[in-house]
Design an enzyme around this catalytic site. Structure first.
Site, PDB file in Angstrom:
ATOM      1  N   ARG A   1      -1.327  -6.336  -8.333  1.00 21.63           N
ATOM      2  CA  ARG A   1      -0.088  -7.053  -8.004  1.00 21.63           C
ATOM      3  C   ARG A   1       0.174  -8.175  -8.984  1.00 21.63           C
ATOM      4  NH1 ARG A   1      -2.482  -8.119  -2.204  1.00 21.63           N
ATOM      5  NH2 ARG A   1      -4.170  -8.397  -3.683  1.00 21.63           N
TER       6      ARG A   1
ATOM      7  N   SER B   1      -3.096  -7.613   2.854  1.00 21.63           N
ATOM      8  CA  SER B   1      -3.524  -7.405   4.244  1.00 21.63           C
ATOM      9  C   SER B   1      -4.047  -8.702   4.837  1.00 21.63           C
ATOM     10  CB  SER B   1      -4.619  -6.344   4.313  1.00 21.63           C
ATOM     11  OG  SER B   1      -4.136  -5.106   3.900  1.00 21.63           O
TER      12      SER B   1
ATOM     13  N   LYS C   1     -16.900  -6.841   6.255  1.00 16.67           N
ATOM     14  CA  LYS C   1     -15.969  -7.720   6.966  1.00 16.67           C
ATOM     15  C   LYS C   1     -15.779  -7.199   8.392  1.00 16.67           C
ATOM     16  CE  LYS C   1     -13.426  -7.080   2.747  1.00 16.67           C
ATOM     17  NZ  LYS C   1     -12.234  -6.414   2.238  1.00 16.67           N
TER      18      LYS C   1
ATOM     19  N   HIS D   1       0.844  -1.207   0.000  1.00 11.13           N
ATOM     20  CA  HIS D   1       0.000   0.000   0.000  1.00 11.13           C
ATOM     21  C   HIS D   1       0.879   1.257   0.000  1.00 11.13           C
ATOM     22  CE1 HIS D   1      -3.302  -2.525   2.112  1.00 11.13           C
ATOM     23  NE2 HIS D   1      -3.718  -2.279   0.896  1.00 11.13           N
TER      24      HIS D   1
HETATM   25  O1  PNS Z   1      -8.839  -2.752  -0.060  1.00  9.75           O
HETATM   26  P1  PNS Z   1     -10.061  -3.331  -0.698  1.00  9.75           P
HETATM   27  O2  PNS Z   1     -10.889  -4.059   0.342  1.00  9.75           O
HETATM   28  O3  PNS Z   1      -9.738  -4.183  -1.898  1.00  9.75           O
HETATM   29  O4  PNS Z   1     -10.921  -2.081  -1.224  1.00  9.75           O
HETATM   30  C1  PNS Z   1     -12.166  -2.268  -1.852  1.00  9.75           C
HETATM   31  C2  PNS Z   1     -12.923  -0.933  -1.994  1.00  9.75           C
HETATM   32  C3  PNS Z   1     -13.039  -0.234  -0.666  1.00  9.75           C
HETATM   33  C4  PNS Z   1     -12.171  -0.039  -2.962  1.00  9.75           C
HETATM   34  C5  PNS Z   1     -14.331  -1.258  -2.563  1.00  9.75           C
HETATM   35  O5  PNS Z   1     -14.926  -2.287  -1.815  1.00  9.75           O
HETATM   36  C6  PNS Z   1     -15.258  -0.044  -2.565  1.00  9.75           C
HETATM   37  O6  PNS Z   1     -15.053   0.884  -3.306  1.00  9.75           O
HETATM   38  N1  PNS Z   1     -16.287  -0.082  -1.707  1.00  9.75           N
HETATM   39  C7  PNS Z   1     -17.235   0.995  -1.530  1.00  9.75           C
HETATM   40  C8  PNS Z   1     -18.619   0.593  -1.989  1.00  9.75           C
HETATM   41  C9  PNS Z   1     -18.719   0.686  -3.500  1.00  9.75           C
HETATM   42  O7  PNS Z   1     -18.589   1.723  -4.102  1.00  9.75           O
HETATM   43  N2  PNS Z   1     -18.989  -0.485  -4.132  1.00  9.75           N
HETATM   44  C10 PNS Z   1     -19.076  -0.615  -5.573  1.00  9.75           C
HETATM   45  C11 PNS Z   1     -17.730  -1.028  -6.137  1.00  9.75           C
HETATM   46  S1  PNS Z   1     -17.868  -1.397  -7.836  1.00  9.75           S
END
Ligand code: PNS
Length: 182
Positions: A92, A130, A43, A19
């Site tokens: 990645r 993570s 989660k 990150h």
């Molecule tokens: O670190 P992560 O868990 O891979 O991040 C995922 C994240 C937070 C970027 C994604 O879950 C997100 O944007 N969530 C907010 C809700 C949302 O907009 N959902 C539609 C995504 S297409």
């Protein structure tokens, strides 16, 4: 340098060296980079949003065009609310690609003006996530080199009471088990 605000959204539970590598790379190509921690994840997190915010604040203190924020609800709505024009996400390996592509395309459907930019972290972090850091740490393994020292310290602080409890239980339970066998 790209004009405008970009956001780097994620769970950051906990922030890893991958990150941080991506934040540093992003800070070089965007005028302002907002690292945005998702608040209402389904989660059950290891670290509270406040803890993650604090760790990331410390880790990015040397980057003057990076700031921290938290968001809830749709990421595209949050991006719009702070006038961000780009979303930064890390890839990645090929295994990340399918999920990231799906998310980027759905976000584009929701908000066509918001561009997703993918960047690759340094290859030495290509296997760091993570989830795996949490797993290794919870099982008492070393996470040195996978996460910044600040995070390593926080993981130890959080998990040490659990290790101690396991050890105490081990000592108390062993004689009882032996008794039953005899
Ligand atoms: O670190 P992560 O868990 O891979 O991040 C995922 C994240 C937070 C970027 C994604 O879950 C997100 O944007 N969530 C907010 C809700 C949302 O907009 N959902 C539609 C995504 S297409």
């Amino acid at each position: 340098m790209n004009k405008g605000i970009a956001i780097y959204p994620g769970s950051f539970d906990p922030p890893t060296n991958g990150h941080l590598d991506l934040i540093e790379r992003g800070s070089k190509i965007f005028e302002e980079l907002v690292v945005a921690i998702l608040r209402n994840s389904e989660k059950s997190p290891m670290f509270s949003v406040a803890e993650r915010f604090q760790m990331l604040t410390t880790l990015t203190a040397h980057l003057k065009n990076v700031r921290l924020d938290t968001f809830g609800g749709l990421m595209v709505e949050y991006a719009k609310s702070i006038d961000a024009t780009c979303v930064l996400r890390g890839i990645r390996a090929i295994s990340d690609y399918e999920y990231e592509l799906q998310m980027a395309l759905l976000n584009r459907k929701l908000e066509p003006t918001l561009e997703t930019v993918f960047m690759m972290p340094a290859d030495k972090y290509s296997y760091v996530s993570s989830r795996l850091v949490r797993e290794v740490a919870q099982l008492g393994g070393p996470v040195k080199g996978l996460v910044p020292e600040v995070v390593e310290h926080k993981l130890r602080q959080k998990l040490e009471p659990a290790y101690k409890l396991q050890n105490i239980r081990g000592i108390v339970e062993t004689p009882r088990k032996r008794k039953k066998k005899a």
